[in-house]
Design an enzyme around this catalytic site. Structure first.
Site, PDB file in Angstrom:
ATOM      1  N   HIS A   1       0.844  -1.209   0.000  1.00 54.26           N
ATOM      2  CA  HIS A   1       0.000   0.000   0.000  1.00 54.26           C
ATOM      3  C   HIS A   1       0.876   1.255   0.000  1.00 54.26           C
ATOM      4  CE1 HIS A   1      -3.125  -2.609   2.259  1.00 54.26           C
ATOM      5  NE2 HIS A   1      -3.658  -2.344   1.083  1.00 54.26           N
TER       6      HIS A   1
ATOM      7  N   ARG B   1      -1.647  -5.488  -8.918  1.00 52.38           N
ATOM      8  CA  ARG B   1      -0.576  -6.435  -8.579  1.00 52.38           C
ATOM      9  C   ARG B   1      -0.334  -7.433  -9.697  1.00 52.38           C
ATOM     10  NH1 ARG B   1      -3.392  -7.791  -2.959  1.00 52.38           N
ATOM     11  NH2 ARG B   1      -5.074  -7.803  -4.481  1.00 52.38           N
TER      12      ARG B   1
ATOM     13  N   SER C   1      -3.153  -7.661   2.586  1.00 47.43           N
ATOM     14  CA  SER C   1      -3.348  -7.599   4.040  1.00 47.43           C
ATOM     15  C   SER C   1      -3.850  -8.936   4.580  1.00 47.43           C
ATOM     16  CB  SER C   1      -4.360  -6.511   4.396  1.00 47.43           C
ATOM     17  OG  SER C   1      -3.888  -5.252   4.001  1.00 47.43           O
TER      18      SER C   1
END
Ligand code: PNS
Length: 161
Positions: free
Chosen positions: A17, A90, A127
């Site tokens: 992030h 990503r 996460s």
């Protein structure tokens, strides 16, 4: 003044992030990190905790602030005078869903989405994976900022006890 939003759940913020936020800060005059609050989702950290961790890690960037929103991201963007949403990509697997959201947000409010390719060293990072690995005692120290690592270990320790 060109203001962008970096939205996400940030439960918790990772180095991936931070990579996207710092690169957005180099492109736009101002960046608002927008923490999405969705009461129905089960989070490890409260919205206040997620914002606090973010504020600590974005402190070096003069043009980055942290806020939260409930409901539609486009409503937040309108309220805050946000010109563009910045999202990290990503891998190709992110693309379909991100494109769908970008097109919906453009249709709803004419807000552009700018995709930034995630740096290769973070292309696997999420996460959810960080929480899973840390929960089983794995080493995530290279994946999250040091201040986040401490809070993550504390919270997982509380959950275990
Ligand atoms: O980190 P996440 O969980 O991928 O973040 C997702 C988030 C918060 C950016 C996304 O769910 C979102 O924008 N939620 C707000 C609700 C909304 O605007 N929905 C319509 C999207 S097209």
């Amino acid at each position: 003044m060109r203001r962008a939003a970096c939205p996400g759940s940030f439960d918790p913020v990772t180095n991936g992030h931070l990579d996207i936020i710092s690169r957005a800060a180099a492109i736009f005059d101002e960046v608002v990190v927008a923490v999405g609050i969705n009461a129905s989702k089960n989070r490890l950290f409260t919205a206040d905790e997620r914002m606090q961790m973010l504020r600590e890690v974005v402190a070096p960037y003069d043009n980055v602030s942290v806020d939260c929103f409930e409901g539609l991201l486009t409503d937040f963007c309108r309220r805050r005078g946000v010109l563009a949403i910045v999202k990290g990509l990503r891998a190709v697997s992110d693309f379909d869903y991100e494109l769908q959201m970008a097109q919906m947000n453009s249709t709803l409010a004419g807000i552009e989405t700018v995709f930034v390719p995630t740096s290769p060293e973070y292309s696997f990072l999420a996460s959810s994976l960080v929480k899973e690995v840390a929960g089983f005692g794995g080493d995530v120290s290279s994946l999250v900022p040091a201040s986040v690592l401490t809070r993550l270990q504390d919270r997982l320790g509380e959950e275990r006890s």
